[in-house]
Design an enzyme around this catalytic site. Structure first.
Site, short mmCIF file in Angstrom:
data_model
loop_
_atom_site.label_atom_id
_atom_site.label_comp_id
_atom_site.label_asym_id
_atom_site.label_seq_id
_atom_site.Cartn_x
_atom_site.Cartn_y
_atom_site.Cartn_z
N ARG A 102 0.88 -1.18 0.00
CA ARG A 102 0.00 0.00 0.00
C ARG A 102 0.90 1.21 0.00
NH1 ARG A 102 -5.30 1.18 3.53
NH2 ARG A 102 -6.07 -0.05 1.79
N HIS A 129 -7.31 0.97 -6.58
CA HIS A 129 -7.46 0.06 -5.43
C HIS A 129 -8.09 -1.23 -5.96
CE1 HIS A 129 -7.67 -1.29 -1.45
NE2 HIS A 129 -8.51 -0.44 -0.90
N GLN A 132 -9.96 -3.79 -3.67
CA GLN A 132 -11.29 -3.28 -3.32
C GLN A 132 -12.25 -3.49 -4.49
OE1 GLN A 132 -12.05 -1.58 -0.20
NE2 GLN A 132 -14.05 -2.17 -0.97
N ASP A 225 -17.30 7.17 -1.25
CA ASP A 225 -16.02 7.01 -0.55
C ASP A 225 -15.71 8.36 0.10
OD1 ASP A 225 -13.50 6.20 0.33
OD2 ASP A 225 -12.56 6.27 -1.66
N CYS A 265 -16.36 1.74 0.56
CA CYS A 265 -15.20 0.87 0.79
C CYS A 265 -14.74 0.91 2.24
CB CYS A 265 -14.07 1.27 -0.14
SG CYS A 265 -13.57 2.98 0.05
N ARG A 293 -13.66 -8.48 1.05
CA ARG A 293 -12.24 -8.21 0.79
C ARG A 293 -11.43 -9.50 0.99
NH1 ARG A 293 -10.04 -3.19 1.15
NH2 ARG A 293 -8.17 -4.33 0.50
#
Ligand code: CP
Ligand code: NVA
Length: 310
Positions: A102, A129, A132, A225, A265, A293
């Site tokens: 990340r 992402h 996700q 988001d 998310c 996830r």
């Protein structure tokens, strides 16, 4: 060397195969557990930013599949500061079977992949992402059925990393995609052009607008988001003012299909991009989404690390 860096890199059939694998692994786990497909395998998890879901779901995915994950906090490796990104990739990949990272700059993900001897998984960058995105497609399929052609996903808010992966995922599978937010905060033009290319191949209808009504009308999935992503904390106050008309609340949901699902998310900034009433209401699938996830990432790990799959 195969990596998992962006949904844009996957052919529609590959994306569909990963989704099917995620469904199988989830069902298997719910029936009592997964077989140790990753016995003896290790995953290094490199974080430049905080995480709850990504960290815990990857760790548990590895454990459930018989492998082991190692968490490396932002303060340990100090990617690109204590040591160059290529050197970090060269060294970690001598120890582990895969690297999940990340990062802030997507160029760091690309550099890790370039210099690693083992598969690299993008656990979020400023560009996208994709873990996700895959989990979200799984959640949409569970709620709306496997035939996504003609279904409509509306992303409300910032044209950010999560929106990018959803655009790619929707367009690869023929789902219609609308994004709505204040002028100046839309998806980058290169991302949108890529989406248009995938949409031309799959038949997805696309819309980018600052007008809520056409974006939300007929929507099957409302997605939001945070308005300020990690790394944009200094802009948070200004963005809270600019994005305020785009809150996902009861009035907004009334404009969508009756059976619309609401997705986020997470982490959510309740009272900003989404109200408590909606996050905890009957349309919300937030917790299944978070659970997925883990199942989606099991599919990514098995795809990258297990040679023979049935
Ligand atoms: N959605 C998501 O990636 O959550 P974390 O930042 O907690 O990992
Ligand atoms: N867009 C958010 C997603 C967090 C999972 C961020 O990058 O901070």
């Amino acid at each position: 060397m195969k990596h998992y860096l962006s949904i844009a890199d996957l052919a529609p059939q590959e994306l569909q195969r990963l989704l099917n694998l995620a469904v199988e692994l989830k069902e298997e786990w719910k029936r009592g557990g997964n077989p140790p497909l990753l016995k003896g395998k290790t995953l290094a998890m490199v974080f430049q930013k905080p995480s709850l879901r990504t960290r815990v779901s990857f760790d548990m995915a590895m454990i459930h599949l018989g492998g082991q994950a190692l968490y490396l906090s932002p303060f340990e490796i100090q990617l690109g500061k204590r040591e160059s990104v290529p050197d970090v990739a060269r060294v970690i990949s001598r120890y582990t079977d895969a690297i999940m990272a990340r990062v802030f700059a997507h160029s760091d993900i690309l550099a890790l992949a370039k210099y690693s001897r083992v598969p690299v998984i993008n656990g979020l960058s400023d560009y996208n992402h994709p873990c996700q995105g895959l989990a979200d497609l799984l959640t949409i399929v569970e709620n709306k059925g496997a035939a996504l052609q003609g279904k409509k996903l509306t992303f409300i808010g910032d044209g950010n990393n999560v929106a990018t992966s959803l655009l790619f995922g929707a367009c690869k599978l023929g789902m219609d995609f609308a994004i709505v937010g204040p002028p100046g905060y839309n998806l980058p033009s290169d991302v949108w052009e890529l989406g248009q290319r995938f949409a031309a191949e799959s038949g997805s209808q696309l819309l980018a607008t600052d007008d809520l009504a056409p974006a939300v009308a007929g929507s099957d999935v409302i997605y939001t988001d945070v308005w300020a992503s990690m790394g944009q904390e200094e802009e948070a106050q200004e963005r809270a003012r600019i994005f305020a008309p785009y809150q996902v609340n009861r009035e907004l949901l009334a404009q969508a299909h009756d059976d619309v699902i609401v997705m986020h998310c997470l982490p959510a900034h309740r009272g900003y991009e989404i109200t408590d009433e909606v996050a905890d209401g009957p349309h919300s699938v937030l917790w299944d989404q978070a659970e997925n996830r883990m199942h989606a990432q099991k599919a990514i790990l098995v795809d990258l690390l297990v040679e023979e799959q049935s």
